[in-house]
Write an enzyme that holds these catalytic residues in place. Structure first.
Site, mmCIF file in Angstrom:
data_model
loop_
_atom_site.group_PDB
_atom_site.id
_atom_site.type_symbol
_atom_site.label_atom_id
_atom_site.label_comp_id
_atom_site.label_asym_id
_atom_site.label_seq_id
_atom_site.Cartn_x
_atom_site.Cartn_y
_atom_site.Cartn_z
ATOM 1 N N GLY A 196 0.838 -1.206 0.000
ATOM 2 C CA GLY A 196 0.000 0.000 0.000
ATOM 3 C C GLY A 196 0.871 1.254 0.000
ATOM 4 N N ASP A 198 -3.578 -11.526 7.803
ATOM 5 C CA ASP A 198 -4.806 -11.054 7.163
ATOM 6 C C ASP A 198 -5.730 -10.537 8.250
ATOM 7 O OD1 ASP A 198 -7.111 -10.550 5.834
ATOM 8 O OD2 ASP A 198 -7.363 -12.554 4.983
ATOM 9 N N THR A 250 -9.401 0.906 2.692
ATOM 10 C CA THR A 250 -9.424 2.362 2.473
ATOM 11 C C THR A 250 -10.364 2.788 1.342
ATOM 12 O OG1 THR A 250 -7.542 2.199 0.966
ATOM 13 C CG2 THR A 250 -7.042 2.639 3.284
ATOM 14 N N ASP A 297 -8.994 11.656 8.809
ATOM 15 C CA ASP A 297 -9.827 12.856 8.947
ATOM 16 C C ASP A 297 -11.314 12.521 8.856
ATOM 17 O OD1 ASP A 297 -9.383 12.070 6.286
ATOM 18 O OD2 ASP A 297 -9.695 14.088 5.491
ATOM 19 N N TYR A 346 -16.588 3.827 6.473
ATOM 20 C CA TYR A 346 -15.123 3.863 6.606
ATOM 21 C C TYR A 346 -14.722 4.680 7.838
ATOM 22 C CZ TYR A 346 -10.316 5.430 5.728
ATOM 23 O OH TYR A 346 -8.984 5.736 5.861
#
Ligand SMILES: NC(=O)c1ccc[n+]([C@@H]2O[C@H](COP(=O)([O-])OP(=O)(O)OC[C@H]3O[C@@H](n4cnc5c(N)ncnc54)[C@H](OP(=O)(O)O)[C@@H]3O)[C@@H](O)[C@H]2O)c1
Length: 302
Positions: free
Chosen positions: A10, A36, A64, A104, A127
């Site tokens: 990532g 995982d 994400t 944020d 999320y």
């Protein structure tokens, strides 16, 4: 110092791997299938992290995909909340410090000013809710932890807004980009530097003020449209593709997840307590765009 970071290839993992060695950190990534977090129990997470012999752990792994998250609630909470808790409990059991990365999007966006760490979170989507639950799990774990909330992350790696804009400009002359959401674009390479500094501080110094919640974004603020304009200005300077940016509203661009109109974060606490201030987002954006355009020309981009 051995930094063991959760996750596969990532943005933050690859940025830590790039920035760590020059500063004397060995960075070891532990991700799927070894670790995982979607199917994690405390024992397997502990075993995978212990095998990598960490001096400090960074939890960079996360689901994400903000829009996809709306229809994958169980998976998102497994990785971002339960998984974060398991990583934190492993850090506590190993007796090593943890830097956990959050977002944020734990905030609603209703505040007119930048958010400070003591502001009440009120996420608007799955999320953000899962990341808030992850923060709570880390704080409840007993781990020696600092939580860094970051935002609008881009880099030469993985999928991100900068790469999307450059790709779209290959085939389009103009693009509509949302102008009524404001935030702090953050280069993952700059964030990696901050994470490494905080991890080293936690290992070296037991002071309580170095622990807890911190905001860690690029300096300066932008709307997505202003961010896109800066990307194309930098691309033009590197002889890359550009497009004209038409300012549109959130209402013109409906998405499954509602995003905060204001997700600007005040990063003073990180500067005061850790002496870390991330570079200005415009300069960092220009660096990343120049690198991506050069990689495209050379055919080495990922
Ligand atoms: N991207 C943003 O704009 C943004 C904004 C605010 C905060 N953050 C936070 O910043 C941190 C780093 O984000 P990023 O931009 O580097 O994200 P990213 O590029 O999407 O990378 C996500 C990472 O999570 C790993 N991962 C996903 N599912 C996993 C699982 N089940 N088990 C173990 N690892 C798993 C991925 O590994 P694989 O590659 O193997 O799947 C990858 O290393 C995250 O905590 C994120 O919530 C990001």
């Amino acid at each position: 110092m051995r930094i063991v970071v959760t996750g596969g290839p990532g943005q933050l993992v690859l940025s830590l791997a790039e920035r760590g060695p020059a500063r004397g950190f060995a960075v070891i990534a532990v991700g799927p299938p070894m670790l995982d977090l979607a199917a994690a129990d405390d024992e397997s997470v502990f075993a995978a992290l212990a095998a990598a012999r960490p001096d400090a752990i960074v939890n960079a792994a996360a689901h994400t995909a903000v829009d996809k998250a709306e229809s994958e609630r169980d998976l998102v909470f497994a990785i971002n909340a339960a998984g974060a808790g398991a990583v934190a409990r492993a850090a506590a059991r190993l007796g090593v410090p943890l830097v956990h990365v959050s977002t944020d999007y734990v905030f609603s966006g209703d505040k007119p000013e930048p958010y400070v760490e003591s502001d009440r979170p009120a996420p608007t989507g799955v999320y953000g809710a899962s990341k808030l639950a992850g923060e709570e799990a880390v704080l409840a774990s007993g781990a020696d932890a600092a939580i860094l909330r970051t935002a609008w992350v881009y880099s030469p790696f993985g999928a991100n807004f900068v790469k999307t804009m450059l790709r779209l400009a290959e085939s389009r002359d103009e693009l509509g980009v949302v102008a009524d959401q404001r935030g702090n674009p953050t280069n993952a390479l700059d964030l990696a530097d901050a994470v490494l500094t905080v991890a080293a501080h936690l290992q070296a110094d037991a002071a309580p003020e170095l622990r807890g919640l911190f905001h860690a974004t690029g300096s300066g603020e932008a709307s997505w449209a202003e961010f896109a304009e800066a990307i194309f200005a930098a691309s033009a300077q590197s002889s890359g593709h550009t497009a004209r940016v038409n300012h549109i509203t959130t209402a013109d661009y409906p998405t499954p997840a509602r995003r905060p109109a204001n997700s600007r974060l005040d990063c003073s606490r990180l500067a005061e307590r850790h002496g870390v201030r991330l570079p200005d987002w415009r300069a960092s954006t220009a660096d990343v765009v120049a690198r991506l355009v050069a990689e495209l020309v050379e055919g080495t981009g990922s």
